[in-house]
Scaffold this motif. Structure first.
Motif, mmCIF file in Angstrom:
data_model
loop_
_atom_site.group_PDB
_atom_site.id
_atom_site.type_symbol
_atom_site.label_atom_id
_atom_site.label_comp_id
_atom_site.label_asym_id
_atom_site.label_seq_id
_atom_site.Cartn_x
_atom_site.Cartn_y
_atom_site.Cartn_z
ATOM 1 N N GLU A 123 -7.009 4.760 8.213
ATOM 2 C CA GLU A 123 -5.562 4.821 8.065
ATOM 3 C C GLU A 123 -5.102 3.946 6.898
ATOM 4 O OE1 GLU A 123 -1.780 4.459 11.122
ATOM 5 O OE2 GLU A 123 -3.339 2.909 11.211
ATOM 6 N N GLN A 124 -5.704 2.774 6.774
ATOM 7 C CA GLN A 124 -5.330 1.876 5.685
ATOM 8 C C GLN A 124 -5.801 2.413 4.329
ATOM 9 O OE1 GLN A 124 -7.181 -1.620 7.380
ATOM 10 N NE2 GLN A 124 -5.197 -2.529 7.900
ATOM 11 N N GLN A 125 -7.004 2.983 4.279
ATOM 12 C CA GLN A 125 -7.476 3.585 3.030
ATOM 13 C C GLN A 125 -6.554 4.709 2.584
ATOM 14 O OE1 GLN A 125 -11.558 4.826 3.406
ATOM 15 N NE2 GLN A 125 -12.362 2.755 3.141
ATOM 16 N N THR A 126 -6.113 5.509 3.532
ATOM 17 C CA THR A 126 -5.187 6.598 3.204
ATOM 18 C C THR A 126 -3.886 6.045 2.629
ATOM 19 O OG1 THR A 126 -6.098 8.062 4.906
ATOM 20 C CG2 THR A 126 -3.862 8.531 4.156
ATOM 21 N N ALA A 127 -3.401 4.958 3.206
ATOM 22 C CA ALA A 127 -2.165 4.342 2.708
ATOM 23 C C ALA A 127 -2.340 3.864 1.271
ATOM 24 C CB ALA A 127 -1.759 3.181 3.613
ATOM 25 N N VAL A 128 -3.479 3.230 0.982
ATOM 26 C CA VAL A 128 -3.750 2.757 -0.377
ATOM 27 C C VAL A 128 -3.889 3.952 -1.325
ATOM 28 C CG1 VAL A 128 -5.387 1.541 -1.858
ATOM 29 C CG2 VAL A 128 -4.806 0.602 0.394
ATOM 30 N N ASP A 129 -4.660 4.965 -0.906
ATOM 31 C CA ASP A 129 -4.854 6.147 -1.752
ATOM 32 C C ASP A 129 -3.522 6.821 -2.075
ATOM 33 O OD1 ASP A 129 -7.566 5.698 -1.616
ATOM 34 O OD2 ASP A 129 -7.947 7.237 -0.103
ATOM 35 N N ASP A 130 -2.681 6.973 -1.062
ATOM 36 C CA ASP A 130 -1.388 7.634 -1.268
ATOM 37 C C ASP A 130 -0.496 6.816 -2.198
ATOM 38 O OD1 ASP A 130 -2.198 9.652 0.399
ATOM 39 O OD2 ASP A 130 -1.003 8.991 2.136
ATOM 40 N N ALA A 131 -0.543 5.496 -2.066
ATOM 41 C CA ALA A 131 0.278 4.636 -2.927
ATOM 42 C C ALA A 131 -0.185 4.721 -4.374
ATOM 43 C CB ALA A 131 0.226 3.195 -2.427
ATOM 44 N N VAL A 132 -1.501 4.734 -4.574
ATOM 45 C CA VAL A 132 -2.041 4.865 -5.929
ATOM 46 C C VAL A 132 -1.663 6.225 -6.512
ATOM 47 C CG1 VAL A 132 -4.158 5.071 -7.287
ATOM 48 C CG2 VAL A 132 -3.931 3.233 -5.597
#
Length: 333
Positions: A257-266
């Motif tokens: 879930e956290q990786q997805t948040a970082v990926d989406d922000a990037v």
């Protein structure tokens, strides 16, 4: 608990990010963990306002227990120091040009090859549509660092006290290029006589005639007031000024879930950057023209430059570096 890393004392080894997650494995959604995000740009440049700030906002708005602390203006060291800190885990996320990252994996520098990309959209497509997957995997294997995304922070342009419209116009000019290997290869491919001068000393070097000209994105030319010591800005757009968003092993320790948040922000920052850079450059160029501070040369024979550089790189690159160059060109066919 909240883990916050600082590089204030180099003798102190930062705790691995996984310790910030309950029981390890990246389940840090409930413990308020902090990611460090570093870069070398000023806080009014697009790389910060439309890049780092957008990433920070996106990650924090996702509500996955992560906050982002930004360190701008090379607060955590120069490029070489920061990529070493990303490798060691002392910096979680960093924004750097591909040519600087070549210090830890040489082939990635080819992303900054002259006329490798037609425009900013081509660079974006290369990294987002799978064409760069082999490069990303090789970079991760070599450096232990993940490439999360990439954008162009504007095309690099020539400045001098005479117009530069064709490759022949570079003959006899002492042109300042950054000292990284890829930039020096670009100088050879373009037909320029490269002189290395530190970015911080460039204004004085031009003013005193140590060098005749230089090349940089418009936002950098403006930030360093180079139009005060140069008569012409020649719109060669000979290189997309790449920024790669890279992450330490901290990223691997995050929950899905956290990786997805970082990926989406990037991804959000990558999508916003072209318009942000375009608006900043248009405002700068309009100001130059209205003030008459420098002459803008729009009729550069970019086809001649591109044909010359393409032939040079295909003849002089080899191995993995040539493979990366060919994959970039193939992605635009």
């Amino acid at each position: 608990m909240k883990i916050h890393r600082s590089l204030a004392a180099s003798a102190v080894v930062a705790l691995p990010f996984a310790l910030a997650a309950c029981g390890g494995g990246g389940s840090g959604s409930e413990d308020g963990s902090t990611l460090t995000l570093a870069h070398s740009y000023t806080e009014d440049q697009p790389q910060h306002t439309c890049g780092a700030e957008v990433i920070k906002q996106g990650v924090e708005d996702a509500g996955v227990g992560l906050t982002v602390e930004i360190f701008a203006n090379s607060q955590l060291g120069g490029d070489a120091d920061r990529i070493a800190s990303v490798q060691s885990g002392d910096i979680d996320i960093d924004i750097q040009g591909a040519s600087a990252l070549a210090a830890v994996h040489e082939p990635v520098g080819v992303v900054d090859a002259a006329y490798a990309f037609e425009d900013a959209a081509a660079l974006d497509n290369y990294f987002s549509n799978g064409a760069a997957d082999d490069l990303k995997e090789d970079f991760k294997s070599a450096a232990g660092v993940s490439i999360l995304g990439a954008w162009s922070a504007g095309a690099r342009q020539f400045t001098a006290n005479e117009p530069i419209q064709t490759p022949d116009d570079l003959s006899g000019l002492r042109m300042r290029f950054p000292g990284s290997p890829q930039f020096l290869l670009n100088a050879q491919a373009l037909g320029a006589k490269a002189t290395e001068v530190a970015y911080e000393e460039l204004y004085l070097a031009l003013q005193q005639g140590v060098v005749d000209g230089q090349e940089n994105p418009i936002v950098n030319i403006e930030a360093t007031n180079l139009v005060e010591v140069q008569d012409y800005v020649s719109m060669s757009s000979h290189q997309q000024n790449s920024n790669l968003i890279v992450a330490s092993s901290a990223y691997d320790d995050l929950s899905g879930e956290q990786q997805t948040a970082v990926d989406d922000a990037v991804a959000d920052a990558v999508s916003q950057m072209p318009e942000c850079v375009e608006e900043a450059e248009a405002e700068i160029v309009d100001g130059w023209e209205s003030e008459g501070s420098v002459e803008i040369v729009d009729d550069v024979d970019t086809d001649a430059f591109e044909e010359q550089t393409d032939a040079w790189f295909r003849d002089n690159l080899e191995g993995d570096s040539l493979a990366v160059y060919e994959s970039i060109k193939d992605s635009q066919e």
